[in-house]
Design a protein around this motif. Structure first.
Motif: not given
Length: 75
Positions: A1-22
């Protein structure tokens, strides 16, 4: 999920996804209490837990396990 959220944010710079593995338990609790807009879990939710998530629950498969994705009202 961490990598997905980082890659998603790169492709969608107007959307911020912050994910914590809790952990699944904390993710479910944070979702049912409305603390987060997005969570993932490899643990199944009960019908009672699902009913508490006001914005709804989406189930999807990812990698080799089932994930439960909870989308917040701001997404």
């Amino acid at each position: 999920m961490q990598r997905w959220s980082e890659e998603f944010s790169k492709l969608n710079p107007n959307i911020q996804v912050i994910y914590f593995a809790v952990g699944s338990g904390t993710g479910i609790t944070n979702s049912t209490e409305g603390i987060v807009d997005f969570a993932a879990s490899d643990a199944a939710m009960t019908d009672e837990q699902i009913a508490k998530v006001r914005q709804g629950v989406v189930f999807t498969a990812a990698a080799s396990c089932w994930l439960t994705i909870y989308l917040g009202e701001n997404l």
